[in-house]
Design a protein around this motif. Structure first.
Motif, PDB file in Angstrom:
ATOM      1  N   MET A   1      -4.187  16.752 -23.006  1.00  0.00           N
ATOM      2  CA  MET A   1      -5.231  16.166 -23.150  1.00  0.00           C
ATOM      3  C   MET A   1      -5.593  15.112 -22.298  1.00  0.00           C
ATOM      4  SD  MET A   1      -6.189  14.992 -27.038  1.00  0.00           S
ATOM      5  CE  MET A   1      -7.899  14.753 -27.346  1.00  0.00           C
ATOM      6  N   ALA A   2      -6.783  14.913 -21.957  1.00  0.00           N
ATOM      7  CA  ALA A   2      -7.158  14.069 -20.768  1.00  0.00           C
ATOM      8  C   ALA A   2      -8.322  13.270 -21.346  1.00  0.00           C
ATOM      9  CB  ALA A   2      -7.946  14.964 -19.628  1.00  0.00           C
ATOM     10  N   THR A   3      -8.152  12.184 -21.072  1.00  0.00           N
ATOM     11  CA  THR A   3      -9.313  10.856 -21.430  1.00  0.00           C
ATOM     12  C   THR A   3     -10.375  10.945 -20.557  1.00  0.00           C
ATOM     13  OG1 THR A   3      -7.305   9.361 -22.087  1.00  0.00           O
ATOM     14  CG2 THR A   3      -9.619   8.549 -21.626  1.00  0.00           C
ATOM     15  N   PRO A   4     -11.663  11.136 -21.076  1.00  0.00           N
ATOM     16  CA  PRO A   4     -12.715  11.147 -20.195  1.00  0.00           C
ATOM     17  C   PRO A   4     -12.952   9.655 -19.764  1.00  0.00           C
ATOM     18  CG  PRO A   4     -13.312  12.112 -22.363  1.00  0.00           C
ATOM     19  CD  PRO A   4     -11.776  11.301 -22.488  1.00  0.00           C
ATOM     20  N   ILE A   5     -13.390   9.734 -18.348  1.00  0.00           N
ATOM     21  CA  ILE A   5     -13.720   8.521 -17.453  1.00  0.00           C
ATOM     22  C   ILE A   5     -14.460   8.404 -16.388  1.00  0.00           C
ATOM     23  CG2 ILE A   5     -11.536   8.781 -16.295  1.00  0.00           C
ATOM     24  CD1 ILE A   5     -10.926   5.659 -16.666  1.00  0.00           C
ATOM     25  N   THR A   6     -15.147   7.702 -15.899  1.00  0.00           N
ATOM     26  CA  THR A   6     -15.812   7.729 -14.454  1.00  0.00           C
ATOM     27  C   THR A   6     -14.965   7.563 -13.517  1.00  0.00           C
ATOM     28  OG1 THR A   6     -16.583   5.444 -14.618  1.00  0.00           O
ATOM     29  CG2 THR A   6     -18.128   7.223 -15.767  1.00  0.00           C
ATOM     30  N   VAL A   7     -15.465   7.981 -12.397  1.00  0.00           N
ATOM     31  CA  VAL A   7     -14.786   7.540 -11.325  1.00  0.00           C
ATOM     32  C   VAL A   7     -14.535   6.020 -10.859  1.00  0.00           C
ATOM     33  CG1 VAL A   7     -14.663   7.590  -8.462  1.00  0.00           C
ATOM     34  CG2 VAL A   7     -15.552   9.606  -9.934  1.00  0.00           C
ATOM     35  N   ASP A   8     -15.651   5.392 -11.136  1.00  0.00           N
ATOM     36  CA  ASP A   8     -15.887   3.975 -11.084  1.00  0.00           C
ATOM     37  C   ASP A   8     -14.723   3.297 -12.017  1.00  0.00           C
ATOM     38  OD1 ASP A   8     -17.489   4.154  -8.877  1.00  0.00           O
ATOM     39  OD2 ASP A   8     -19.051   3.373 -10.113  1.00  0.00           O
ATOM     40  N   GLU A   9     -14.656   3.693 -13.196  1.00  0.00           N
ATOM     41  CA  GLU A   9     -13.725   3.262 -14.296  1.00  0.00           C
ATOM     42  C   GLU A   9     -12.418   3.486 -13.849  1.00  0.00           C
ATOM     43  OE1 GLU A   9     -16.697   3.561 -18.214  1.00  0.00           O
ATOM     44  OE2 GLU A   9     -15.246   5.431 -17.654  1.00  0.00           O
ATOM     45  N   LEU A  10     -12.171   4.763 -13.292  1.00  0.00           N
ATOM     46  CA  LEU A  10     -10.773   4.949 -12.892  1.00  0.00           C
ATOM     47  C   LEU A  10     -10.242   4.147 -11.949  1.00  0.00           C
ATOM     48  CD1 LEU A  10      -8.011   6.689 -13.638  1.00  0.00           C
ATOM     49  CD2 LEU A  10      -9.284   8.499 -12.066  1.00  0.00           C
ATOM     50  N   LEU A  11     -11.166   4.015 -10.932  1.00  0.00           N
ATOM     51  CA  LEU A  11     -10.703   2.914  -9.698  1.00  0.00           C
ATOM     52  C   LEU A  11     -10.579   1.529 -10.248  1.00  0.00           C
ATOM     53  CD1 LEU A  11     -10.327   2.848  -6.755  1.00  0.00           C
ATOM     54  CD2 LEU A  11     -12.723   2.327  -6.444  1.00  0.00           C
ATOM     55  N   GLU A  29     -10.134  12.935 -17.314  1.00  0.00           N
ATOM     56  CA  GLU A  29     -11.198  13.985 -16.986  1.00  0.00           C
ATOM     57  C   GLU A  29     -12.616  13.258 -16.555  1.00  0.00           C
ATOM     58  OE1 GLU A  29     -13.918  17.564 -18.887  1.00  0.00           O
ATOM     59  OE2 GLU A  29     -12.560  16.395 -20.243  1.00  0.00           O
ATOM     60  N   LEU A  30     -12.809  13.781 -15.162  1.00  0.00           N
ATOM     61  CA  LEU A  30     -14.019  13.068 -14.700  1.00  0.00           C
ATOM     62  C   LEU A  30     -14.575  14.070 -13.758  1.00  0.00           C
ATOM     63  CD1 LEU A  30     -13.246  12.565 -11.267  1.00  0.00           C
ATOM     64  CD2 LEU A  30     -11.512  11.007 -12.326  1.00  0.00           C
ATOM     65  N   THR A  31     -15.918  13.523 -13.641  1.00  0.00           N
ATOM     66  CA  THR A  31     -16.883  14.289 -12.655  1.00  0.00           C
ATOM     67  C   THR A  31     -17.291  13.528 -11.524  1.00  0.00           C
ATOM     68  OG1 THR A  31     -17.738  15.698 -14.375  1.00  0.00           O
ATOM     69  CG2 THR A  31     -19.025  15.400 -12.147  1.00  0.00           C
ATOM     70  N   GLY A  32     -16.967  13.890 -10.399  1.00  0.00           N
ATOM     71  CA  GLY A  32     -17.262  12.779  -9.315  1.00  0.00           C
ATOM     72  C   GLY A  32     -17.879  13.811  -7.982  1.00  0.00           C
ATOM     73  N   GLU A  33     -18.488  12.713  -7.109  1.00  0.00           N
ATOM     74  CA  GLU A  33     -19.064  13.323  -5.745  1.00  0.00           C
ATOM     75  C   GLU A  33     -18.003  13.246  -4.626  1.00  0.00           C
ATOM     76  OE1 GLU A  33     -22.619  12.251  -2.788  1.00  0.00           O
ATOM     77  OE2 GLU A  33     -22.934  11.394  -4.781  1.00  0.00           O
ATOM     78  N   ARG A  74     -17.510  20.528   0.116  1.00  0.00           N
ATOM     79  CA  ARG A  74     -18.337  19.744   0.855  1.00  0.00           C
ATOM     80  C   ARG A  74     -18.696  18.593   0.477  1.00  0.00           C
ATOM     81  NH1 ARG A  74     -16.818  23.477   3.441  1.00  0.00           N
ATOM     82  NH2 ARG A  74     -17.840  25.269   4.348  1.00  0.00           N
ATOM     83  N   ASP A  75     -19.036  17.420   1.427  1.00  0.00           N
ATOM     84  CA  ASP A  75     -19.477  16.246   1.068  1.00  0.00           C
ATOM     85  C   ASP A  75     -20.740  16.240  -0.045  1.00  0.00           C
ATOM     86  OD1 ASP A  75     -17.635  14.566   2.074  1.00  0.00           O
ATOM     87  OD2 ASP A  75     -18.921  14.456   4.063  1.00  0.00           O
ATOM     88  N   GLY A  76     -20.891  15.434  -0.869  1.00  0.00           N
ATOM     89  CA  GLY A  76     -21.964  15.456  -1.614  1.00  0.00           C
ATOM     90  C   GLY A  76     -22.050  16.436  -3.017  1.00  0.00           C
ATOM     91  N   GLU A  77     -21.230  17.360  -2.809  1.00  0.00           N
ATOM     92  CA  GLU A  77     -20.799  18.242  -4.146  1.00  0.00           C
ATOM     93  C   GLU A  77     -20.153  17.457  -5.156  1.00  0.00           C
ATOM     94  OE1 GLU A  77     -20.526  22.758  -2.675  1.00  0.00           O
ATOM     95  OE2 GLU A  77     -18.811  21.323  -2.184  1.00  0.00           O
ATOM     96  N   LYS A  78     -20.474  17.791  -6.296  1.00  0.00           N
ATOM     97  CA  LYS A  78     -19.863  17.451  -7.527  1.00  0.00           C
ATOM     98  C   LYS A  78     -18.788  18.054  -7.983  1.00  0.00           C
ATOM     99  CE  LYS A  78     -23.272  14.231  -8.757  1.00  0.00           C
ATOM    100  NZ  LYS A  78     -23.123  12.846  -8.806  1.00  0.00           N
ATOM    101  N   VAL A  79     -17.768  17.576  -8.423  1.00  0.00           N
ATOM    102  CA  VAL A  79     -16.734  18.265  -8.937  1.00  0.00           C
ATOM    103  C   VAL A  79     -16.062  17.833 -10.185  1.00  0.00           C
ATOM    104  CG1 VAL A  79     -14.887  17.039  -7.329  1.00  0.00           C
ATOM    105  CG2 VAL A  79     -14.328  19.186  -8.010  1.00  0.00           C
ATOM    106  N   ARG A  80     -15.673  18.561 -11.128  1.00  0.00           N
ATOM    107  CA  ARG A  80     -15.441  18.228 -12.386  1.00  0.00           C
ATOM    108  C   ARG A  80     -13.883  18.473 -12.393  1.00  0.00           C
ATOM    109  NH1 ARG A  80     -17.583  21.825 -15.963  1.00  0.00           N
ATOM    110  NH2 ARG A  80     -19.544  20.750 -15.756  1.00  0.00           N
ATOM    111  N   MET A  81     -12.978  17.301 -12.684  1.00  0.00           N
ATOM    112  CA  MET A  81     -11.702  17.495 -12.401  1.00  0.00           C
ATOM    113  C   MET A  81     -10.855  16.849 -13.574  1.00  0.00           C
ATOM    114  SD  MET A  81     -10.638  15.246  -8.963  1.00  0.00           S
ATOM    115  CE  MET A  81     -11.440  16.463  -7.982  1.00  0.00           C
ATOM    116  N   VAL A  82      -9.534  17.475 -13.417  1.00  0.00           N
ATOM    117  CA  VAL A  82      -8.653  16.577 -14.672  1.00  0.00           C
ATOM    118  C   VAL A  82      -7.501  16.251 -13.400  1.00  0.00           C
ATOM    119  CG1 VAL A  82      -6.901  16.794 -16.143  1.00  0.00           C
ATOM    120  CG2 VAL A  82      -9.132  17.965 -16.473  1.00  0.00           C
TER     121      VAL A  82
END
Length: 108
Positions: A1-11, A29-33, A74-82
Motif C-alpha cells: 500500500m502506498a501513501t498518495p503524496i505530491t513531489v513537493d510534499e515528499l521533498l 504514490e506520486l505523479t511528477g514531471e 524525456r524532460d517535461g513528461e509526467k510519470v506516475r510512480m510508486v
C-alpha cells in the motif's frame, strides 16, 4: 500500500527533521514531471538516478530507477510512480533517505 503524496510534499518530508517520520520500506504514490535529464546518471552506488521537478523547478527530487524502464523518457513528461524509502551505500557509508521506484508509467 502506498501513501498518495505530491513531489513537493515528499521533498519537504525528506528535508525535515527525522525525515518527517518516514521509515525504510514506506511507499509513496506520486505523479511528477521528469526534469534535468542531462543530469540523469548511474551514481557511485551503481544505481541509475532520474530527477523530478520540485518547487516549480527551483529544486529536484532524485529517485533510483532501473535504467531500462527509462527508455524514451524525456524532460517535461509526467510519470506516475510508486517509490519506496530505502538505504543506499556510497563509498562505504550506508544511509537512509533514498527513494527507489517500484513501478512507473508515463501518463498523458
Amino acid at each position: 500500500m502506498a501513501t498518495p503524496i505530491t513531489v513537493d510534499e515528499l521533498l519537504d518530508k525528506l528535508n525535515s527533521a527525522k525525515m518527517g517520520g518516514m521509515k525504510i520500506g514506506d511507499r509513496f504514490e506520486l505523479t511528477g514531471e521528469l526534469f534535468e535529464s542531462k543530469y540523469w546518471m548511474t551514481g557511485v552506488n551503481g544505481e541509475f538516478v532520474v530527477m523530478l521537478k520540485a518547487q516549480g523547478g527551483a529544486q529536484d527530487l532524485s529517485v533510483f530507477v532501473d535504467k531500462k524502464k527509462t527508455a524514451g523518457w524525456r524532460d517535461g513528461e509526467k510519470v506516475r510512480m510508486v517509490v519506496e524509502m530505502g538505504e543506499a551505500t556510497m563509498k562505504g557509508e550506508t544511509t537512509d533517505g533514498w527513494l527507489r521506484v517500484v513501478s512507473a508509467e508515463i501518463v498523458p
